[in-house]
Design a protein around this motif. Structure first.
Motif, PDB file in Angstrom:
ATOM      1  N   ALA A 169     -29.283  -9.691 -31.851  1.00 37.65           N
ATOM      2  CA  ALA A 169     -28.213  -8.700 -31.726  1.00 37.65           C
ATOM      3  C   ALA A 169     -28.201  -8.011 -30.360  1.00 37.65           C
ATOM      4  CB  ALA A 169     -28.324  -7.660 -32.836  1.00 37.65           C
ATOM      5  N   CYS A 170     -29.376  -7.578 -29.876  1.00 35.93           N
ATOM      6  CA  CYS A 170     -29.407  -6.833 -28.612  1.00 35.93           C
ATOM      7  C   CYS A 170     -30.110  -7.601 -27.492  1.00 35.93           C
ATOM      8  CB  CYS A 170     -30.063  -5.471 -28.818  1.00 35.93           C
ATOM      9  SG  CYS A 170     -31.834  -5.554 -29.202  1.00 35.93           S
TER      10      CYS A 170
ATOM     11  N   CYS B 137     -32.086  -1.126 -33.656  1.00 32.20           N
ATOM     12  CA  CYS B 137     -31.515  -2.148 -32.787  1.00 32.20           C
ATOM     13  C   CYS B 137     -30.305  -1.584 -32.060  1.00 32.20           C
ATOM     14  CB  CYS B 137     -31.113  -3.358 -33.628  1.00 32.20           C
ATOM     15  SG  CYS B 137     -30.400  -4.676 -32.636  1.00 32.20           S
ATOM     16  N   LYS B 138     -30.310  -1.711 -30.750  1.00 34.25           N
ATOM     17  CA  LYS B 138     -29.183  -1.196 -29.965  1.00 34.25           C
ATOM     18  C   LYS B 138     -27.901  -1.958 -30.269  1.00 34.25           C
ATOM     19  CE  LYS B 138     -32.039   0.433 -26.195  1.00 34.25           C
ATOM     20  NZ  LYS B 138     -32.692   0.000 -24.955  1.00 34.25           N
TER      21      LYS B 138
ATOM     22  N   CYS C 254     -34.368 -10.585 -29.864  1.00 32.60           N
ATOM     23  CA  CYS C 254     -33.462 -10.136 -30.918  1.00 32.60           C
ATOM     24  C   CYS C 254     -32.091 -10.802 -30.751  1.00 32.60           C
ATOM     25  CB  CYS C 254     -33.336  -8.616 -30.840  1.00 32.60           C
ATOM     26  SG  CYS C 254     -32.121  -7.924 -31.967  1.00 32.60           S
TER      27      CYS C 254
ATOM     28  N   CYS D  45     -34.641  -7.252 -34.079  1.00 33.12           N
ATOM     29  CA  CYS D  45     -35.731  -6.354 -33.710  1.00 33.12           C
ATOM     30  C   CYS D  45     -35.927  -5.243 -34.733  1.00 33.12           C
ATOM     31  CB  CYS D  45     -35.492  -5.776 -32.323  1.00 33.12           C
ATOM     32  SG  CYS D  45     -34.061  -4.709 -32.201  1.00 33.12           S
TER      33      CYS D  45
HETATM   34 ZN    ZN Z   1     -32.110  -5.715 -31.548  1.00 33.91          ZN
END
Ligand code: ZN
Length: 148
Positions: free
Chosen positions: A66-67, A120-121, A64, A112
């Protein structure tokens, strides 16, 4: 994935099944095959050309953006279609065509949570402060009233 031309009847052939992951040699740190490719295609021969159309699905493990967590994504090719001239050999290898279409459908910036199946975290961390700001803080106003 090789197709024997002699095995294709005049009215075409339906092929369905699984094939070893085709993008193994193109794997990188952020893309890994997560299972075999599923295919459902119809192929046929007309006027010296081979045509094929159908759908492909290849599960891959991606990271992912982003995380940075790994997650499994299905690359789907909903309209796989080829039309190629026959040039003599008795077999035609469909793998290069399939590989190209799978790579075209590989997300460039995978997230994700893109399919809604998980949170997504990376995205959650950004949205929390906005929620906190929306709550009105009356304590400062109360103090002002007391001073009057
Ligand atoms: Zn993510």
């Amino acid at each position: 994935m090789k197709v024997h031309l002699k095995q294709i009847p005049p009215d075409g052939l339906h092929l369905e099944g699984e094939e070893d992951c085709l993008i193994q040699e193109l794997e990188s740190e952020s893309v890994h095959c997560a299972g075999p490719m599923e295919y459902k295609i119809d192929i046929g021969i007309s006027e010296g050309s081979l045509w094929a159309n159908g759908t492909l699905k290849q599960p891959v493990e991606l990271s992912c953006v982003a995380c940075l967590e790994k997650f499994v994504h299905d690359i789907t090719v909903p309209a796989f279609a080829i039309h190629t001239e026959l040039q003599g050999p008795e077999t035609v290898d469909l793998s290069p065509f399939m590989r190209e279409d799978l790579l075209l459908n590989l997300p460039a910036h995978p997230r994700c949570d893109r399919e809604g199946g998980r949170v997504c975290k990376g995205a959650k961390a950004k949205s929390t402060p906005i929620e906190a700001k929306r709550k009105p803080d009356w304590s400062a106003l109360d103090k002002l009233k007391l001073k009057k």
